[in-house]
Design a protein around this motif. Structure first.
Motif, mmCIF file in Angstrom:
data_model
loop_
_atom_site.group_PDB
_atom_site.id
_atom_site.type_symbol
_atom_site.label_atom_id
_atom_site.label_comp_id
_atom_site.label_asym_id
_atom_site.label_seq_id
_atom_site.Cartn_x
_atom_site.Cartn_y
_atom_site.Cartn_z
ATOM 1 N N UNK A 1 0.006 27.436 -38.081
ATOM 2 C CA UNK A 1 0.957 26.360 -37.795
ATOM 3 C C UNK A 1 1.338 26.498 -36.328
ATOM 4 N N UNK A 2 1.437 25.375 -35.614
ATOM 5 C CA UNK A 2 1.897 25.449 -34.235
ATOM 6 C C UNK A 2 2.824 24.290 -33.926
ATOM 7 N N UNK A 3 3.773 24.589 -33.067
ATOM 8 C CA UNK A 3 4.802 23.622 -32.693
ATOM 9 C C UNK A 3 5.007 23.630 -31.190
ATOM 10 N N UNK A 4 5.207 22.449 -30.629
ATOM 11 C CA UNK A 4 5.628 22.375 -29.240
ATOM 12 C C UNK A 4 7.129 22.650 -29.208
ATOM 13 N N UNK A 5 7.626 23.003 -28.041
ATOM 14 C CA UNK A 5 9.041 23.368 -27.900
ATOM 15 C C UNK A 5 9.978 22.285 -28.410
ATOM 16 N N UNK A 6 9.614 21.047 -28.229
ATOM 17 C CA UNK A 6 10.489 19.948 -28.630
ATOM 18 C C UNK A 6 10.440 19.683 -30.125
ATOM 19 N N UNK A 7 9.498 20.303 -30.857
ATOM 20 C CA UNK A 7 9.346 20.062 -32.282
ATOM 21 C C UNK A 7 9.969 21.143 -33.158
ATOM 22 N N UNK A 8 10.392 22.241 -32.575
ATOM 23 C CA UNK A 8 10.831 23.379 -33.364
ATOM 24 C C UNK A 8 12.250 23.322 -33.867
ATOM 25 N N UNK A 9 13.019 22.348 -33.454
ATOM 26 C CA UNK A 9 14.387 22.245 -33.917
ATOM 27 C C UNK A 9 15.382 23.060 -33.110
ATOM 28 N N UNK A 10 14.922 23.738 -32.053
ATOM 29 C CA UNK A 10 15.803 24.521 -31.195
ATOM 30 C C UNK A 10 16.201 23.633 -30.012
ATOM 31 N N UNK A 11 17.428 23.114 -30.043
ATOM 32 C CA UNK A 11 17.887 22.176 -29.017
ATOM 33 C C UNK A 11 17.881 22.802 -27.629
ATOM 34 N N UNK A 12 18.221 24.080 -27.517
ATOM 35 C CA UNK A 12 18.253 24.734 -26.208
ATOM 36 C C UNK A 12 16.841 24.866 -25.641
ATOM 37 N N UNK A 13 15.879 25.241 -26.466
ATOM 38 C CA UNK A 13 14.495 25.336 -25.994
ATOM 39 C C UNK A 13 13.977 23.961 -25.590
ATOM 40 N N UNK A 14 14.295 22.941 -26.362
ATOM 41 C CA UNK A 14 13.889 21.583 -26.015
ATOM 42 C C UNK A 14 14.500 21.160 -24.679
ATOM 43 N N UNK A 15 15.752 21.540 -24.426
ATOM 44 C CA UNK A 15 16.400 21.219 -23.146
ATOM 45 C C UNK A 15 15.696 21.918 -21.996
ATOM 46 N N UNK A 16 15.353 23.187 -22.196
ATOM 47 C CA UNK A 16 14.735 23.991 -21.141
ATOM 48 C C UNK A 16 13.366 23.429 -20.765
ATOM 49 N N UNK A 17 12.576 23.063 -21.764
ATOM 50 C CA UNK A 17 11.218 22.585 -21.505
ATOM 51 C C UNK A 17 11.215 21.119 -21.098
ATOM 52 N N UNK A 18 12.119 20.329 -21.694
ATOM 53 C CA UNK A 18 12.104 18.898 -21.418
ATOM 54 C C UNK A 18 10.853 18.280 -22.012
ATOM 55 N N UNK A 19 10.291 17.317 -21.320
ATOM 56 C CA UNK A 19 9.047 16.691 -21.777
ATOM 57 C C UNK A 19 7.896 17.635 -21.448
ATOM 58 N N UNK A 20 7.177 18.143 -22.473
ATOM 59 C CA UNK A 20 6.075 19.067 -22.209
ATOM 60 C C UNK A 20 5.049 18.462 -21.256
ATOM 61 N N UNK A 21 4.512 19.290 -20.365
ATOM 62 C CA UNK A 21 3.568 18.837 -19.344
ATOM 63 C C UNK A 21 2.161 18.637 -19.897
ATOM 64 N N UNK A 22 1.917 19.058 -21.131
ATOM 65 C CA UNK A 22 0.587 18.898 -21.711
ATOM 66 C C UNK A 22 -0.422 19.903 -21.193
ATOM 67 N N UNK A 23 0.065 21.027 -20.672
ATOM 68 C CA UNK A 23 -0.821 22.057 -20.136
ATOM 69 C C UNK A 23 -1.435 22.915 -21.230
ATOM 70 N N UNK A 24 -0.783 22.968 -22.380
ATOM 71 C CA UNK A 24 -1.287 23.740 -23.508
ATOM 72 C C UNK A 24 -1.861 22.765 -24.526
ATOM 73 N N UNK A 25 -3.057 23.090 -25.040
ATOM 74 C CA UNK A 25 -3.753 22.151 -25.910
ATOM 75 C C UNK A 25 -4.283 22.851 -27.155
#
Length: 140
Positions: free
Chosen positions: A53-77
């Motif tokens: 299972x894999x999740x991007x930072x904005x999908x994990x439910x951690x609001x602080x992590x989502x704030x830190x990353x913002x819109x993912x740059x798409x560098x990880x695939x």
């Protein structure tokens, strides 16, 4: 904004998939201080049955992590997930973080302004530093 400082990929393994808030809190502190800019982050978990299972930072439910990353740059695939999960032990997880060294923007700008270019920016592995420190300690 296109990164102008060195960019690194850091992989953090969690053998038992135990996550605590200290890592996200420290990333937030570094971002808020202007030391780094987190460009992308993924979490990969391998279940005991081998499913991944894999999740991007904005999908994990951690609001602080989502704030830190913002819109993912798409560098990880998907291929990054496949490569890491193939080596991951069942029950373990890996956090993948791509970040820019914001503190180095001035240095890289000064190098370019002087007509130079940064040819390489290599991280010395922690194990190599520990071995060197042990060798120095033995000599003293």
């Amino acid at each position: 904004m296109r990164p102008t400082g060195p960019v690194e990929l850091v992989l953090i393994e969690f053998p038992r998939s135990d996550f605590k808030g200290e890592i996200v809190a420290e990333l937030g502190r570094l971002v808020d201080a202007g030391t780094i800019d987190v460009l992308d982050a993924l979490l990969i978990r391998k279940a005991d049955d081998g499913s991944v299972e894999w999740l991007e930072a904005t999908e994990g439910g951690d609001a602080e992590l989502a704030r830190i990353v913002g819109e993912p740059a798409g560098l990880l695939a998907t291929e990054d997930v496949d490569d890491i999960s193939a080596e991951l032990a069942p029950g373990a997880a890996v956090g993948m973080i791509v970040f820019e060294h914001v503190w180095a923007r001035g240095l890289t700008g000064a190098v370019r302004g002087a007509g130079g270019q940064v040819l390489d920016w290599t991280q010395v592995p922690p194990a190599a530093l520990e071995a060197l420190a042990a060798e120095i300690e033995e000599e003293n």
